[in-house]
Design a protein around this motif. Structure first.
Motif, PDB file in Angstrom:
ATOM      1  N   GLN A 276      -9.512 -12.960   4.711  1.00  0.00           N
ATOM      2  CA  GLN A 276      -8.718 -12.346   5.786  1.00  0.00           C
ATOM      3  C   GLN A 276      -8.216 -10.974   5.344  1.00  0.00           C
ATOM      4  OE1 GLN A 276      -5.851 -15.369   6.952  1.00  0.00           O
ATOM      5  NE2 GLN A 276      -7.440 -16.931   6.842  1.00  0.00           N
ATOM      6  N   VAL A 277      -9.162 -10.039   5.239  1.00  0.00           N
ATOM      7  CA  VAL A 277      -8.895  -8.746   4.613  1.00  0.00           C
ATOM      8  C   VAL A 277      -8.470  -7.663   5.601  1.00  0.00           C
ATOM      9  CG1 VAL A 277     -10.317  -9.133   2.570  1.00  0.00           C
ATOM     10  CG2 VAL A 277     -11.393  -8.317   4.687  1.00  0.00           C
ATOM     11  N   PHE A 278      -8.843  -7.833   6.859  1.00  0.00           N
ATOM     12  CA  PHE A 278      -8.322  -6.936   7.886  1.00  0.00           C
ATOM     13  C   PHE A 278      -8.132  -7.722   9.169  1.00  0.00           C
ATOM     14  CE2 PHE A 278     -12.962  -6.166   8.427  1.00  0.00           C
ATOM     15  CZ  PHE A 278     -13.098  -6.305   9.801  1.00  0.00           C
TER      16      PHE A 278
ATOM     17  N   PRO B  26     -12.229  -9.572  -6.334  1.00  0.00           N
ATOM     18  CA  PRO B  26     -13.042 -10.708  -5.858  1.00  0.00           C
ATOM     19  C   PRO B  26     -13.601 -10.542  -4.452  1.00  0.00           C
ATOM     20  CG  PRO B  26     -10.736 -11.176  -5.499  1.00  0.00           C
ATOM     21  CD  PRO B  26     -10.789  -9.780  -6.082  1.00  0.00           C
ATOM     22  N   TYR B  27     -14.182  -9.372  -4.154  1.00  0.00           N
ATOM     23  CA  TYR B  27     -14.549  -9.118  -2.757  1.00  0.00           C
ATOM     24  C   TYR B  27     -16.050  -9.032  -2.491  1.00  0.00           C
ATOM     25  CZ  TYR B  27      -9.605  -8.299  -2.220  1.00  0.00           C
ATOM     26  OH  TYR B  27      -8.238  -8.462  -2.208  1.00  0.00           O
ATOM     27  N   LYS B  28     -16.889  -9.249  -3.498  1.00  0.00           N
ATOM     28  CA  LYS B  28     -18.326  -9.169  -3.275  1.00  0.00           C
ATOM     29  C   LYS B  28     -18.783 -10.235  -2.273  1.00  0.00           C
ATOM     30  CE  LYS B  28     -22.744  -8.635  -5.607  1.00  0.00           C
ATOM     31  NZ  LYS B  28     -23.450  -8.505  -6.905  1.00  0.00           N
TER      32      LYS B  28
ATOM     33  N   GLY C  70       6.169  -6.121   5.388  1.00  0.00           N
ATOM     34  CA  GLY C  70       5.541  -4.882   4.943  1.00  0.00           C
ATOM     35  C   GLY C  70       4.089  -5.117   4.596  1.00  0.00           C
ATOM     36  N   PRO C  71       3.286  -4.055   4.527  1.00  0.00           N
ATOM     37  CA  PRO C  71       1.864  -4.188   4.210  1.00  0.00           C
ATOM     38  C   PRO C  71       1.636  -4.835   2.853  1.00  0.00           C
ATOM     39  CG  PRO C  71       2.370  -1.985   5.044  1.00  0.00           C
ATOM     40  CD  PRO C  71       3.681  -2.657   4.785  1.00  0.00           C
TER      41      PRO C  71
ATOM     42  N   ILE D 298      -5.962  -2.795   8.167  1.00  0.00           N
ATOM     43  CA  ILE D 298      -6.370  -3.253   6.842  1.00  0.00           C
ATOM     44  C   ILE D 298      -5.214  -4.043   6.243  1.00  0.00           C
ATOM     45  CG2 ILE D 298      -7.125  -2.585   4.540  1.00  0.00           C
ATOM     46  CD1 ILE D 298      -9.175  -1.975   6.719  1.00  0.00           C
ATOM     47  N   VAL D 299      -5.416  -5.335   6.098  1.00  0.00           N
ATOM     48  CA  VAL D 299      -4.375  -6.215   5.553  1.00  0.00           C
ATOM     49  C   VAL D 299      -4.376  -6.154   4.029  1.00  0.00           C
ATOM     50  CG1 VAL D 299      -3.642  -8.628   5.355  1.00  0.00           C
ATOM     51  CG2 VAL D 299      -4.441  -7.748   7.547  1.00  0.00           C
ATOM     52  N   GLU D 300      -5.545  -5.985   3.441  1.00  0.00           N
ATOM     53  CA  GLU D 300      -5.684  -5.981   1.988  1.00  0.00           C
ATOM     54  C   GLU D 300      -6.262  -4.648   1.516  1.00  0.00           C
ATOM     55  OE1 GLU D 300      -5.117  -6.154  -1.227  1.00  0.00           O
ATOM     56  OE2 GLU D 300      -4.718  -8.240  -0.669  1.00  0.00           O
ATOM     57  N   PRO D 301      -5.399  -3.722   1.050  1.00  0.00           N
ATOM     58  CA  PRO D 301      -5.885  -2.405   0.604  1.00  0.00           C
ATOM     59  C   PRO D 301      -6.939  -2.495  -0.494  1.00  0.00           C
ATOM     60  CG  PRO D 301      -3.480  -2.423   0.758  1.00  0.00           C
ATOM     61  CD  PRO D 301      -3.930  -3.835   0.939  1.00  0.00           C
ATOM     62  N   LEU D 302      -6.847  -3.509  -1.354  1.00  0.00           N
ATOM     63  CA  LEU D 302      -7.826  -3.644  -2.433  1.00  0.00           C
ATOM     64  C   LEU D 302      -9.234  -3.874  -1.894  1.00  0.00           C
ATOM     65  CD1 LEU D 302      -5.853  -5.839  -5.010  1.00  0.00           C
ATOM     66  CD2 LEU D 302      -6.145  -3.365  -5.002  1.00  0.00           C
ATOM     67  N   PHE D 303      -9.328  -4.511  -0.736  1.00  0.00           N
ATOM     68  CA  PHE D 303     -10.637  -4.714  -0.107  1.00  0.00           C
ATOM     69  C   PHE D 303     -11.230  -3.380   0.332  1.00  0.00           C
ATOM     70  CE2 PHE D 303     -12.872  -5.005   4.000  1.00  0.00           C
ATOM     71  CZ  PHE D 303     -14.009  -5.695   3.588  1.00  0.00           C
ATOM     72  N   LEU D 304     -10.425  -2.557   0.985  1.00  0.00           N
ATOM     73  CA  LEU D 304     -10.907  -1.244   1.420  1.00  0.00           C
ATOM     74  C   LEU D 304     -11.317  -0.405   0.213  1.00  0.00           C
ATOM     75  CD1 LEU D 304     -11.471   0.966   3.445  1.00  0.00           C
ATOM     76  CD2 LEU D 304      -9.016   1.446   3.567  1.00  0.00           C
ATOM     77  N   PHE D 305     -10.534  -0.470  -0.842  1.00  0.00           N
ATOM     78  CA  PHE D 305     -10.871   0.259  -2.059  1.00  0.00           C
ATOM     79  C   PHE D 305     -12.202  -0.248  -2.617  1.00  0.00           C
ATOM     80  CE2 PHE D 305     -10.604   0.964  -6.681  1.00  0.00           C
ATOM     81  CZ  PHE D 305     -10.336   2.325  -6.704  1.00  0.00           C
ATOM     82  N   TYR D 306     -12.419  -1.554  -2.540  1.00  0.00           N
ATOM     83  CA  TYR D 306     -13.653  -2.141  -3.078  1.00  0.00           C
ATOM     84  C   TYR D 306     -14.869  -1.684  -2.298  1.00  0.00           C
ATOM     85  CZ  TYR D 306     -16.946  -5.549  -4.916  1.00  0.00           C
ATOM     86  OH  TYR D 306     -18.033  -6.129  -5.545  1.00  0.00           O
ATOM     87  N   ILE D 307     -14.782  -1.674  -0.959  1.00  0.00           N
ATOM     88  CA  ILE D 307     -15.978  -1.277  -0.199  1.00  0.00           C
ATOM     89  C   ILE D 307     -16.236   0.231  -0.303  1.00  0.00           C
ATOM     90  CG2 ILE D 307     -15.886  -3.212   1.415  1.00  0.00           C
ATOM     91  CD1 ILE D 307     -14.702  -1.412   3.505  1.00  0.00           C
TER      92      ILE D 307
END
Length: 398
Positions: free
Chosen positions: A373-375, A280-282, A51-52, A384-393
């Protein structure tokens, strides 16, 4: 009875005692809890959950199995030539090497009526092995949960699958968790495991399921949240219950809800920004925006409708962040978003340029640490593998 605090109700990183939402699996119309319990009570079978990211796979295991009965390891725990069973033994505190006493019993007949019994004790060395670990798990009603299986190398994945194949025949209980769009051939396409697999595909959370977290949670705090407000937060949560929990918690803290007993919905966007503060995505964004080395040459920059100037790598990330937030984007959808961004119609980027850019970004992510490795760019689509990354950008400081 003391009134609950917001941080006791909304728990992004822990089991959500007050806001757990049971979901139905639409493909077979049974709850995920029933399906996992059924799987664990089927002897001789390995369970595969896919699952995602951040969709509650681990929380599901905690709900059904119980936190105290789970032994959790991840694919990244295994390195080349690392013995699988030694890693598991260390995790549960079993000694890898030691000594044990062995009693040898010998019966001797003196005559037809008398039997003499002799025994002797000896001490033997052992190295913790598969059988000792399996016996320990069975004796203590433990279940191995192997999370992020895709982080192990392909070679190790097949070795682990081989180890588990024999173990499940001895009633060892194990669950392997992985992400979609990643190679899962070692488990799901392994001929040796054919007929011995329980397959559970976790679907992305629906809007109504995410809204329930907010509705139930704020009700526990004695507050009724408007349906449209809950829906607005659910949209930004990007199918992630963990993100929904985080936003609700930060909105509660900004509203001082534990003292004021009132929700300030004007602070929703501020709660989004507050949710990104500790993500931690900056550095991830900086690395992906930089792209591969140009060896001193400057890339062409394009003026976008906000007035900023970005090169093609910056534009791709900016396009991914646009409304509406999507966890998968086709190349055609990305092209439309890029066209929307670029101010000068003569500077439009064609699909081949975008594909080349995404291939370069994929190479950077593949050859970097797991956090990068966020997407995934695969089959002309961004996943998008990591939803938190998309939320961050979308909401973080850029």
């Amino acid at each position: 009875m003391n009134r609950l605090k917001s941080y006791e109700v909304f728990k992004p990183g822990l089991f959500p005692e007050y806001t757990y939402v049971s979901r139905m699996s639409s493909e077979v119309m049974f709850s995920y809890e029933f399906r996992l319990e059924q799987a664990l009570k089927t002897p001789g079978y390995l369970t595969s959950i896919i699952g995602p990211s951040k969709t509650g796979k681990t929380v599901l295991c905690e709900k059904v199995i119980g936190i105290d009965n789970i032994v959790s390891i991840t694919g990244s725990d295994f390195k080349k030539s690392t013995d699988f069973w030694n890693i598991v033994a260390i995790k549960v505190g079993l000694a890898i090497e030691g000594e044990y006493s062995k009693v040898n019993t010998l019966k001797e007949s003196i005559n037809d009526e008398n039997i003499q019994i002799k025994s002797s004790a000896s001490r033997e060395k052992y190295v913790s092995n598969k059988d000792l670990v399996i016996d320990y798990f069975k004796g203590n009603n433990l279940v191995l949960v192997l999370d992020d299986f895709h982080y192990a190398s392909e070679e190790l994945q097949f070795d682990i699958a081989y180890q588990l194949k024999d173990a499940i025949r001895k009633e060892f209980k194990a669950i392997v968790i992985s992400l979609p769009h990643r190679a899962d051939d070692a488990i799901r396409k392994n001929a040796d495991l054919s007929g011995r697999l329980n397959l559970i595909n976790i679907e992305p959370w629906k809007m109504e399921e995410l809204k329930e977290i907010a509705v139930v949670g704020f009700k526990e705090l004695g507050i009724e949240i408007e349906d449209l407000v809950a829906e607005r937060i659910a949209v930004e949560s990007l199918t992630s219950p963990q993100l929904m929990q985080s936003i609700c918690l930060n909105l509660s803290l900004l509203s001082n809800i534990d003292q004021a007993n009132k929700l300030d919905t004007t602070l929703i966007e501020r709660s989004y920004k507050a949710t990104t503060v500790n993500l931690p995505y900056k550095d991830v964004i900086n690395k992906l925006q930089a792209g591969p080395s140009t060896r001193g040459q400057k890339r062409k920059k394009y003026k976008i409708n906000s007035g900023d100037e970005l090169d093609v790598y910056g534009i791709v990330l900016e396009a991914i962040a646009l409304d509406p937030p999507l966890i998968s984007i086709t190349i055609d959808e990305l092209k439309d978003r890029v066209d929307e961004l670029i101010e000068n119609s003569n500077d439009k980027l064609d699909k081949n340029k975008l594909k080349t850019t995404l291939e370069a970004i994929q190479d950077i992510m593949t050859n970097s640490a797991a956090i990068y490795q966020v997407f995934e760019w695969k089959d002309d689509q961004i996943y998008i593998v990591e939803p938190l990354f998309l939320f961050y950008i979308r909401w973080g400081v850029k």
